[in-house]
Design a protein around this motif. Sequence first.
Motif, PDB file in Angstrom:
ATOM      1  N   UNK A   1       0.840  -1.190   0.000  1.00  5.84           N
ATOM      2  CA  UNK A   1       0.000   0.000   0.000  1.00  5.84           C
ATOM      3  C   UNK A   1       0.881   1.248   0.000  1.00  5.84           C
ATOM      4  N   UNK A   2       0.410   2.264  -0.705  1.00  8.21           N
ATOM      5  CA  UNK A   2       1.128   3.545  -0.767  1.00  8.21           C
ATOM      6  C   UNK A   2       0.146   4.674  -0.499  1.00  8.21           C
ATOM      7  N   UNK A   3       0.449   5.491   0.511  1.00 10.68           N
ATOM      8  CA  UNK A   3      -0.386   6.636   0.840  1.00 10.68           C
ATOM      9  C   UNK A   3       0.003   7.809  -0.039  1.00 10.68           C
ATOM     10  N   UNK A   4      -1.013   8.404  -0.679  1.00  7.82           N
ATOM     11  CA  UNK A   4      -0.785   9.552  -1.551  1.00  7.82           C
ATOM     12  C   UNK A   4      -1.849  10.590  -1.228  1.00  7.82           C
ATOM     13  N   UNK A   5      -1.498  11.552  -0.390  1.00 11.84           N
ATOM     14  CA  UNK A   5      -2.441  12.580   0.040  1.00 11.84           C
ATOM     15  C   UNK A   5      -3.629  11.921   0.753  1.00 11.84           C
ATOM     16  N   UNK A   6      -4.809  11.951   0.145  1.00 15.33           N
ATOM     17  CA  UNK A   6      -6.003  11.395   0.793  1.00 15.33           C
ATOM     18  C   UNK A   6      -6.379  10.028   0.236  1.00 15.33           C
ATOM     19  N   UNK A   7      -5.478   9.389  -0.513  1.00 12.27           N
ATOM     20  CA  UNK A   7      -5.777   8.107  -1.142  1.00 12.27           C
ATOM     21  C   UNK A   7      -4.780   7.029  -0.727  1.00 12.27           C
ATOM     22  N   UNK A   8      -5.236   5.780  -0.810  1.00 12.59           N
ATOM     23  CA  UNK A   8      -4.382   4.618  -0.555  1.00 12.59           C
ATOM     24  C   UNK A   8      -4.352   3.781  -1.836  1.00 12.59           C
ATOM     25  N   UNK A   9      -3.160   3.624  -2.420  1.00 16.44           N
ATOM     26  CA  UNK A   9      -3.009   2.794  -3.609  1.00 16.44           C
ATOM     27  C   UNK A   9      -2.589   1.385  -3.185  1.00 16.44           C
ATOM     28  N   UNK A  10      -3.210   0.379  -3.792  1.00 21.76           N
ATOM     29  CA  UNK A  10      -2.957  -1.015  -3.426  1.00 21.76           C
ATOM     30  C   UNK A  10      -2.432  -1.794  -4.622  1.00 21.76           C
ATOM     31  N   UNK A  11      -1.388  -2.589  -4.388  1.00 26.53           N
ATOM     32  CA  UNK A  11      -0.886  -3.537  -5.377  1.00 26.53           C
ATOM     33  C   UNK A  11      -0.548  -4.825  -4.646  1.00 26.53           C
ATOM     34  N   UNK A  12      -0.198  -5.864  -5.397  1.00 25.27           N
ATOM     35  CA  UNK A  12       0.148  -7.116  -4.733  1.00 25.27           C
ATOM     36  C   UNK A  12      -0.180  -8.310  -5.596  1.00 25.27           C
ATOM     37  N   UNK A  13       0.233  -9.501  -5.125  1.00 29.77           N
ATOM     38  CA  UNK A  13      -0.030 -10.723  -5.880  1.00 29.77           C
ATOM     39  C   UNK A  13       0.068 -11.930  -4.959  1.00 29.77           C
ATOM     40  N   UNK A  14      -0.384 -13.071  -5.476  1.00 24.78           N
ATOM     41  CA  UNK A  14      -0.397 -14.329  -4.725  1.00 24.78           C
ATOM     42  C   UNK A  14       1.026 -14.825  -4.477  1.00 24.78           C
ATOM     43  N   UNK A  15       1.282 -15.337  -3.257  1.00 26.25           N
ATOM     44  CA  UNK A  15       2.563 -15.991  -2.972  1.00 26.25           C
ATOM     45  C   UNK A  15       2.380 -17.479  -2.679  1.00 26.25           C
ATOM     46  N   UNK A  16       1.144 -17.959  -2.644  1.00 26.22           N
ATOM     47  CA  UNK A  16       0.905 -19.394  -2.460  1.00 26.22           C
ATOM     48  C   UNK A  16      -0.582 -19.694  -2.429  1.00 26.22           C
ATOM     49  N   UNK A  17      -0.960 -20.874  -2.967  1.00 29.33           N
ATOM     50  CA  UNK A  17      -2.382 -21.240  -2.987  1.00 29.33           C
ATOM     51  C   UNK A  17      -2.523 -22.744  -3.129  1.00 29.33           C
ATOM     52  N   UNK A  18      -3.571 -23.318  -2.504  1.00 29.88           N
ATOM     53  CA  UNK A  18      -3.954 -24.688  -2.861  1.00 29.88           C
ATOM     54  C   UNK A  18      -5.466 -24.829  -2.847  1.00 29.88           C
ATOM     55  N   UNK A  19      -5.938 -25.878  -3.510  1.00 33.89           N
ATOM     56  CA  UNK A  19      -7.360 -26.180  -3.631  1.00 33.89           C
ATOM     57  C   UNK A  19      -7.651 -27.428  -2.807  1.00 33.89           C
ATOM     58  N   UNK A  20      -8.669 -27.364  -1.981  1.00 34.01           N
ATOM     59  CA  UNK A  20      -9.026 -28.495  -1.104  1.00 34.01           C
ATOM     60  C   UNK A  20     -10.447 -28.942  -1.437  1.00 34.01           C
ATOM     61  N   UNK A  21     -10.571 -30.077  -2.128  1.00 31.11           N
ATOM     62  CA  UNK A  21     -11.894 -30.577  -2.495  1.00 31.11           C
ATOM     63  C   UNK A  21     -12.664 -31.074  -1.268  1.00 31.11           C
ATOM     64  N   UNK A  22     -13.969 -30.916  -1.297  1.00 32.62           N
ATOM     65  CA  UNK A  22     -14.796 -31.637  -0.354  1.00 32.62           C
ATOM     66  C   UNK A  22     -14.744 -33.122  -0.713  1.00 32.62           C
ATOM     67  N   UNK A  23     -14.989 -33.975   0.254  1.00 37.54           N
ATOM     68  CA  UNK A  23     -14.872 -35.419   0.008  1.00 37.54           C
ATOM     69  C   UNK A  23     -15.953 -35.892  -0.949  1.00 37.54           C
ATOM     70  N   UNK A  24     -15.675 -37.000  -1.644  1.00 34.97           N
ATOM     71  CA  UNK A  24     -16.666 -37.596  -2.547  1.00 34.97           C
ATOM     72  C   UNK A  24     -17.947 -37.950  -1.798  1.00 34.97           C
TER      73      UNK A  24
END
Length: 382
Positions: A272-295
């Motif tokens: 995040x970067x503060x610029x006067x009265x605004x907050x700018x946001x950037x970013x990205x994923x650093x890890x993810x997994x998918x967890x299925x419900x059981x059959x």
Amino acid sequence: MNEENKTENFHSSFIALLEKEYGSFNPAKNSFEATSNSKIARDLCYSDSQFSRLINNTASEGEFKRALRNVNRLLKESRLERDQSLDLPEKKTSNRYVLISIIIFLLSMMVFLLFYSDNFSFKEKENSTATNSRYEMLKWSFENKYIKPYVKLKELPADCNYPCYKYQGKWTLKNEYKIPFFRERNGFHYVAKEAVMYVRCMDEQDNSGTSFEGYEYQKHEIWYDIREMPIDSFLVRGQTTTLRADYNTSDLEQDKNFIKIAYVHTFFKNEFKLDSTLIKRSGSVIGRDIEFLSDEILKQKTNSSTLIAELKNEVNSIAKNRLEDFSKPVNCKASPVPEEDFHSIETGDEMYFECQFSTGRFLVDYNKVFSLEEQYINNYCR
């Protein structure tokens, strides 16, 4: 000395030691003037229930003895911190870098162990506790006495002009949001259910106090609409990127047309970067997994092993091709600051970002609102 008198003496010693760190004790309320009991429990690495037994004098003699050792260690750490505050600025900066290095190392190890170096992993849900474990390491990294990556009040400049100090702490997702996937087969939907983000000033990069970062855990879901309604049916008529309000506020758990297929666990690094009265946001994923419900759970909803296999194949394809869009830098408009006077920012304040998600060639608008749940520095800098 009988057992009751023994524990009473231990309890009195315990309270007296804590008063050195947290101010006077109010026996009528069983609390301290400067800090909540939950915060003290975290500092001592206790659960709320363990600390409650100690503070209410219902703990055993052994528990009190261990607690006294912990408090003495806590006081020693605090004395060392005060001594370090008298050191040269260069040494304080070095200590800060060490703490930040530790936190980044721990988070990196967590991501590696849980997400296999940012590759997708797929596994069936076996029990409810599995969905909680991914958050615990992030929580421990920020909510314990011995690793504090935050900028402290005493480290702020003399003029207190360091806006990010009031943003530090724990933020949570205020409202869930939904996004339909645009792909060859209709019927798949992404639901953002929960997010917890720990924010700290990026003082190692910026001495102006206008930059801060947030390490965020997200728990989301993938659902299937048995009607396989086209994506246009969830949009405002005549608008190509705006979802209908009734779609976003709907409860899929109560809709018999929707089946939950999987949980999505994600770690996300925000800047995040503060610029006067605004907050700018950037970013990205650093890890993810998918967890299925059981059959077994899915069969109760579908009564079809063939359909379950098809749904899993589709989710695998979504994960490999569509969720990659989430790994790109976020595309959001700047949020207005919660308060123009940054010293006035407090628990309950919000950051509101209007964003767009790319699902294939299709853009969908969504709003992400972070609410400040636990503020690290709630006092004014003076």
